[in-house]
Design a protein around this motif. Structure first.
Motif, short mmCIF file in Angstrom:
data_model
loop_
_atom_site.label_atom_id
_atom_site.label_comp_id
_atom_site.label_asym_id
_atom_site.label_seq_id
_atom_site.Cartn_x
_atom_site.Cartn_y
_atom_site.Cartn_z
N LEU A 192 -10.23 8.90 11.79
CA LEU A 192 -9.77 8.35 10.37
C LEU A 192 -11.03 8.23 9.61
N ILE A 193 -11.05 9.13 8.58
CA ILE A 193 -12.23 9.03 7.93
C ILE A 193 -11.93 8.69 6.41
N THR A 231 0.89 -1.26 -0.15
CA THR A 231 -0.10 -0.01 -0.03
C THR A 231 0.86 1.10 0.07
N GLU A 232 0.54 2.18 -0.87
CA GLU A 232 1.35 3.39 -0.98
C GLU A 232 0.38 4.63 -0.93
N ILE A 233 0.93 5.56 -0.29
CA ILE A 233 0.37 7.05 -0.49
C ILE A 233 0.59 7.66 -1.88
N GLN A 234 -0.24 7.93 -2.79
CA GLN A 234 0.05 8.28 -4.22
C GLN A 234 -0.08 9.73 -4.35
N ASP A 235 -1.18 10.45 -3.67
CA ASP A 235 -1.42 11.63 -4.04
C ASP A 235 -2.50 12.43 -3.05
N THR A 236 -3.01 13.41 -3.08
CA THR A 236 -3.86 14.16 -2.17
C THR A 236 -5.04 14.63 -3.12
N VAL A 237 -6.18 14.66 -2.74
CA VAL A 237 -7.49 15.16 -3.38
C VAL A 237 -8.23 15.98 -2.51
N ARG A 238 -9.19 16.87 -2.87
CA ARG A 238 -10.10 17.64 -1.96
C ARG A 238 -11.45 16.68 -2.14
N ILE A 239 -12.08 16.45 -1.15
CA ILE A 239 -13.49 15.81 -1.27
C ILE A 239 -14.40 16.64 -0.23
N ASN A 240 -15.24 17.19 -1.12
CA ASN A 240 -16.20 18.06 -0.11
C ASN A 240 -15.39 18.99 0.79
N ASN A 241 -14.44 19.74 0.04
CA ASN A 241 -13.58 20.82 0.48
C ASN A 241 -12.43 20.44 1.45
N LYS A 242 -12.29 19.08 1.88
CA LYS A 242 -11.39 18.67 2.74
C LYS A 242 -10.17 17.66 2.02
N LEU A 243 -9.14 17.64 2.66
CA LEU A 243 -8.22 17.05 1.96
C LEU A 243 -7.96 15.67 2.68
N PHE A 244 -8.04 14.83 1.28
CA PHE A 244 -7.76 13.33 1.84
C PHE A 244 -6.42 12.67 0.98
N TYR A 245 -6.21 11.63 1.44
CA TYR A 245 -4.74 11.16 0.96
C TYR A 245 -5.37 10.07 0.10
N LYS A 246 -4.59 9.70 -1.17
CA LYS A 246 -4.98 8.64 -1.99
C LYS A 246 -3.92 7.33 -1.61
N PHE A 247 -4.68 6.37 -1.03
CA PHE A 247 -4.01 5.34 -0.60
C PHE A 247 -4.41 4.07 -1.88
N TYR A 300 -9.53 6.72 -0.02
CA TYR A 300 -9.20 8.08 0.29
C TYR A 300 -9.42 8.30 1.67
N LEU A 301 -8.32 8.78 2.39
CA LEU A 301 -8.41 8.56 3.90
C LEU A 301 -7.97 10.23 4.39
N ARG A 302 -8.48 10.51 5.44
CA ARG A 302 -7.89 11.73 6.35
C ARG A 302 -8.18 11.55 7.61
N ILE A 303 -7.46 12.30 8.69
CA ILE A 303 -7.71 12.16 9.98
C ILE A 303 -8.31 13.50 10.11
N ASP A 304 -9.38 13.61 10.69
CA ASP A 304 -10.25 14.93 10.91
C ASP A 304 -9.66 15.69 12.20
#
Length: 179
Positions: free
Chosen positions: A88-89, A50-66, A79-83
């Motif tokens: 862990l969302i 598993t690797e983190i490849q990128d970030t993306v904004r979902i509903n104006n929040k930053l998520f990491y692409k796993f 797509y995960l983030r820590i709020d």
């Protein structure tokens, strides 16, 4: 005129120093139970990682692409983030209003929460079954699923490293760990 220049220089240097200090405090995910930075890698072998490849904004929040490769032929992208509450969302760009709570790192031993709260087959009752300063384990029970209810699975996290699996190599925030 010289006093104004000195005062302005002092103010600009002070603002620069303060902004550098704030940036370090604004990245709590770097030292969390699941560190998030592009390039982080959890590696079993060439067929499973598993690797983190990128970030993306979902509903104006930053998520990491796993991105994960499993067994050499199956892939998964989450797509995960820590709020702000240290949860862990999970979410997806094509369904930005749906979220899934995978972990609550502020929860105490024995605390329970639901992954979606929708009381459907995808909703899991999650219980914190182990917690220390360095690790945390969550038990997921799909209580609304007719066949899987009562058959919980566990996910364990190690602070600063992420998932507690027998990885051959970890790359976390630029540091490589080998087994």
């Amino acid at each position: 005129m010289k006093n104004i220049f000195n005062l302005l220089s002092f103010v600009l240097i002070s603002l620069f120093i303060l902004s550098c200090g704030k940036n370090k405090k604004q990245n709590p995910v770097a030292d969390s139970f699941l560190p998030m930075q592009i390039g982080n890698l959890w590696y079993m072998n060439a067929q499973s990682y598993t690797e983190i490849q990128d970030t993306v904004r979902i509903n104006n929040k930053l998520f990491y692409k796993f991105y994960a490769l499993v067994g050499g032929d199956a892939t998964s992208t989450v797509y995960l983030r820590i709020d702000e509450q240290n949860k862990l969302i999970e979410s997806y760009p094509d369904t930005p209003l749906k979220t899934y709570t995978r972990a609550d790192f502020n929860a105490k031993m024995g605390d329970k929460f639901f992954t979606t709260g929708e009381k459907d087959v995808n909703d899991n009752e999650v219980t914190v079954v182990q917690k220390s300063d360095t690790s945390m384990t969550f038990s997921f029970d799909p209580v609304y699923h007719p066949n899987l209810k009562g058959h919980p699975s566990q996910v364990k996290y190690i602070k600063g490293k992420g998932w507690a699996e027998n990885f051959k190599k970890l790359k976390i925030n630029g540091v490589v760990y080998q087994n």
